[in-house]
Design a protein around this motif. Structure first.
Motif, PDB file in Angstrom:
ATOM      1  N   ASN A  60       0.832  -1.208   0.000  1.00 36.29           N
ATOM      2  CA  ASN A  60       0.000   0.000   0.000  1.00 36.29           C
ATOM      3  C   ASN A  60       0.860   1.249   0.000  1.00 36.29           C
ATOM      4  O   ASN A  60       1.874   1.326   0.691  1.00 36.29           O
ATOM      5  N   LEU A  61       0.444   2.226  -0.803  1.00 38.25           N
ATOM      6  CA  LEU A  61       1.101   3.532  -0.877  1.00 38.25           C
ATOM      7  C   LEU A  61       0.049   4.604  -0.643  1.00 38.25           C
ATOM      8  O   LEU A  61      -1.031   4.540  -1.237  1.00 38.25           O
ATOM      9  N   ASP A  62       0.357   5.570   0.191  1.00 37.88           N
ATOM     10  CA  ASP A  62      -0.614   6.650   0.388  1.00 37.88           C
ATOM     11  C   ASP A  62       0.081   7.878   0.961  1.00 37.88           C
ATOM     12  O   ASP A  62       0.784   7.778   1.975  1.00 37.88           O
ATOM     13  N   PRO A  63      -0.087   9.049   0.317  1.00 36.35           N
ATOM     14  CA  PRO A  63       0.580  10.271   0.801  1.00 36.35           C
ATOM     15  C   PRO A  63       0.082  10.743   2.160  1.00 36.35           C
ATOM     16  O   PRO A  63       0.760  11.540   2.807  1.00 36.35           O
ATOM     17  N   PHE A  64      -1.096  10.289   2.586  1.00 36.05           N
ATOM     18  CA  PHE A  64      -1.578  10.655   3.915  1.00 36.05           C
ATOM     19  C   PHE A  64      -0.969   9.749   4.984  1.00 36.05           C
ATOM     20  O   PHE A  64      -0.606  10.213   6.070  1.00 36.05           O
ATOM     21  N   LEU A  65      -0.864   8.472   4.689  1.00 38.56           N
ATOM     22  CA  LEU A  65      -0.443   7.498   5.690  1.00 38.56           C
ATOM     23  C   LEU A  65       1.057   7.509   5.955  1.00 38.56           C
ATOM     24  O   LEU A  65       1.507   6.984   6.975  1.00 38.56           O
ATOM     25  N   MET A  66       1.851   8.070   5.031  1.00 36.91           N
ATOM     26  CA  MET A  66       3.300   8.090   5.228  1.00 36.91           C
ATOM     27  C   MET A  66       3.902   9.296   4.520  1.00 36.91           C
ATOM     28  O   MET A  66       3.358   9.758   3.511  1.00 36.91           O
ATOM     29  N   GLU A 270       6.630  -6.404   8.757  1.00 37.34           N
ATOM     30  CA  GLU A 270       8.054  -6.246   8.480  1.00 37.34           C
ATOM     31  C   GLU A 270       8.695  -5.284   9.481  1.00 37.34           C
ATOM     32  O   GLU A 270       9.831  -5.505   9.929  1.00 37.34           O
ATOM     33  N   ALA A 271       7.976  -4.225   9.841  1.00 36.02           N
ATOM     34  CA  ALA A 271       8.504  -3.269  10.814  1.00 36.02           C
ATOM     35  C   ALA A 271       8.741  -3.934  12.167  1.00 36.02           C
ATOM     36  O   ALA A 271       9.753  -3.673  12.834  1.00 36.02           O
ATOM     37  N   LEU A 272       7.816  -4.799  12.583  1.00 35.67           N
ATOM     38  CA  LEU A 272       8.002  -5.503  13.844  1.00 35.67           C
ATOM     39  C   LEU A 272       9.229  -6.401  13.792  1.00 35.67           C
ATOM     40  O   LEU A 272      10.007  -6.477  14.755  1.00 35.67           O
ATOM     41  N   HIS A 440      -0.480   2.646   9.813  1.00 36.26           N
ATOM     42  CA  HIS A 440       0.554   2.088   8.949  1.00 36.26           C
ATOM     43  C   HIS A 440       1.892   2.358   9.624  1.00 36.26           C
ATOM     44  O   HIS A 440       2.167   3.483  10.045  1.00 36.26           O
ATOM     45  N   ALA A 441       2.725   1.335   9.732  1.00 39.75           N
ATOM     46  CA  ALA A 441       3.957   1.441  10.507  1.00 39.75           C
ATOM     47  C   ALA A 441       4.883   2.546  10.005  1.00 39.75           C
ATOM     48  O   ALA A 441       5.617   3.144  10.803  1.00 39.75           O
ATOM     49  N   LEU A 442       4.867   2.847   8.695  1.00 36.27           N
ATOM     50  CA  LEU A 442       5.747   3.889   8.178  1.00 36.27           C
ATOM     51  C   LEU A 442       5.202   5.285   8.437  1.00 36.27           C
ATOM     52  O   LEU A 442       5.905   6.271   8.245  1.00 36.27           O
TER      53      LEU A 442
END
Length: 464
Positions: A60-66, A270-272, A440-442
């Motif tokens: 997933n890609l999103d300019p709001f979430l990361m 993956e972040a965990l 989202h972890a990022l």
């Protein structure tokens, strides 16, 4: 650097862009191409289907979430070894969170310097399609509308008029024209496509869409557009810069991943792992208690559709309640939060859940929370520092009712979104954090490290 990539967009939701994207992913895969799918925006179901169509899980890609730098770094990292990266947009091409179109599919395309192919539902429309295409191309600067795919066309005469109109009045190429499907190959419901876990004919449906793309879309032209994407895409640093691995023995974090709960961003897991955890998948339907874990992540999903089966597994319900009472760090989102409650009301029936939290949830006919979220942490908890900003999203048809928690503490004071209780979310009790908000972890880089730290402390305490 050669990085073939395209963004598939629509004029609105329901125009058929998901069906077209799935068809392209499967068709290119059938041709021997390595396809990496991406999904714009907060979405789990379409992303799962994209992964099945392409043979690689969707990111997933999103300019709001990361932040943009992390977004570009993630895109480059996950797509670099693919023959083609295919990004499915969301909502309408220019639809964002405000009148400026912030965080829209068009903005995402600009950030990753990708050409856009627009899918248009041509039902009961002919020459007007040219005006739509011309308007979209001219609407914003720095935006590359590289082609259109016409969906739900009625016959050869209809298709000839559509193509001639676009070619006469614009310079945007028509890359394909799809007929109307008598029956939708993939059924839909209130949250979009049904999940693959609820549909038996997955491969058959995706093969049908792949043949459709092969027969009706100029795949060579699509690939040429992707291969001609603008050069110069780069990122200043890794997407994972802010996630620091912990030292010492790895704690084990259990992830409930089964037919009921499976809404997870792969990057969260993956972040965990990058923060030092070992991930172990567990299930609400297990016929014996889980292996030893030091933390528990309960993602979203559809617990209501399997509420009867969940309620009948008394062994796991009691096991989760025991773990919670022992102080196990637990992070629960949406469906996972519902499972921690006393019961779920669905279609007039009441189904017992784990009973960790003394509250109930009820499924409603309309959404009770939908869209991007943001807020401030106002109570201590293991996962987010006091005063920190948390962004995310929510999409739930259930409502928190009959909350009998003694003096409930909501960690997240929301300035955008509804949450559990009129703008409050993140119910905290001990080492439990539960609510409707998905992160989202990022976009919340402290979350993974804090989760792993809490799990490691629990592990040490148990061994002491």
């Amino acid at each position: 650097m050669n990085f073939p990539r395209i963004v598939l967009a629509g004029l609105s939701g329901g125009t058929g862009k998901t069906i077209v994207t799935l068809g392209l992913c499967r068709a290119f895969r059938n041709r021997g191409r390595v396809v990496k799918p991406f999904k714009k925006g907060p979405d789990y179901i379409d992303a799962r289907w994209l992964g099945l169509a392409s043979g690689r899980y969707a990111t997933n890609l999103d300019p709001f979430l990361m932040p943009n730098d992390r977004l570009k770094a993630l895109f480059l990292e996950k797509g670099l070894d693919a023959d083609i990266s295919i990004v499915e947009g969301n909502r309408g091409l220019f639809d964002g969170k405000d009148v400026d179109g912030s965080c829209s599919t068009a903005e995402l395309a600009r950030i990753i310097k990708a050409p856009v192919i627009l899918t248009i539902d041509c039902t009961k429309m002919t020459r007007t399609v040219a005006a739509i295409v011309a308007g979209c191309k001219a609407f914003e600067d720095g935006f590359n509308l590289a082609g259109v795919i016409l969906n739900r066309t009625a016959g050869e005469r209809h298709r000839n008029i559509l193509r001639s109109s676009i070619e006469t009045y614009t310079d945007v190429p028509v890359l394909g024209m799809l007929p109307k499907f008598k029956d939708n190959p993939i059924p839909e419901r209130h949250m979009g496509l049904v999940s693959n876990t609820e549909y038996d004919a997955v491969d058959k449906a995706l093969d049908t869409l792949g043949r459709m793309a092969q027969d009706c879309i100029d795949l060579d032209a699509v690939y040429a557009i992707a291969a001609g994407a603008q050069e110069g895409l780069s990122a200043a640093e890794s997407a994972w810069t802010d996630i620091v691995p912990a030292s010492g023995e790895k704690p084990v974090i259990g992830i409930v991943r089964d037919e009921a709960l499976w809404f997870y961003y792969e990057e969260n897991l993956e972040a965990l792992e990058r923060a030092g955890a070992e991930i172990k998948e567990v299930s609400l339907f297990a016929d014996e208690t889980w292996p030893e874990i030091d933390g528990l992540y309960l993602g979203g999903g559809f617990p209501e559709t399997l509420a009867k089966e969940i309620s009948e597994n008394v062994l796991i319900r009691e096991h989760v309640r025991f773990l919670a009472d022992s102080g196990l760090p637990i992070f629960a989102e949406c469906g996972g939060f519902m499972y921690l409650g006393r019961d779920v009301e669905y279609e007039g029936c009441l189904f017992p859940m784990s009973g960790v939290l003394d509250l109930s949830t009820r499924l409603c006919p309309r959404p009770q929370g939908l869209g991007y979220t943001s807020g401030t942490i106002v109570h201590d908890n293991p996962f987010f520092p006091l005063g920190s900003k948390v962004i995310g999203h929510e999409f739930h048809y259930s409502l928190c009712v009959d909350n009998k928690e003694a003096s409930p503490r909501y960690a997240l004071d929301m300035d955008r979104g509804k949450g559990m209780a009129d703008g409050h979310d993140g119910l905290v009790r001990g080492n439990i954090y539960a609510g409707y908000n998905h992160i989202h972890a990022l976009g919340a880089p402290c979350w993974a490290g804090n989760f792993v730290k809490a799990a490691a402390e629990f592990k040490r305490g148990r061994k002491a």
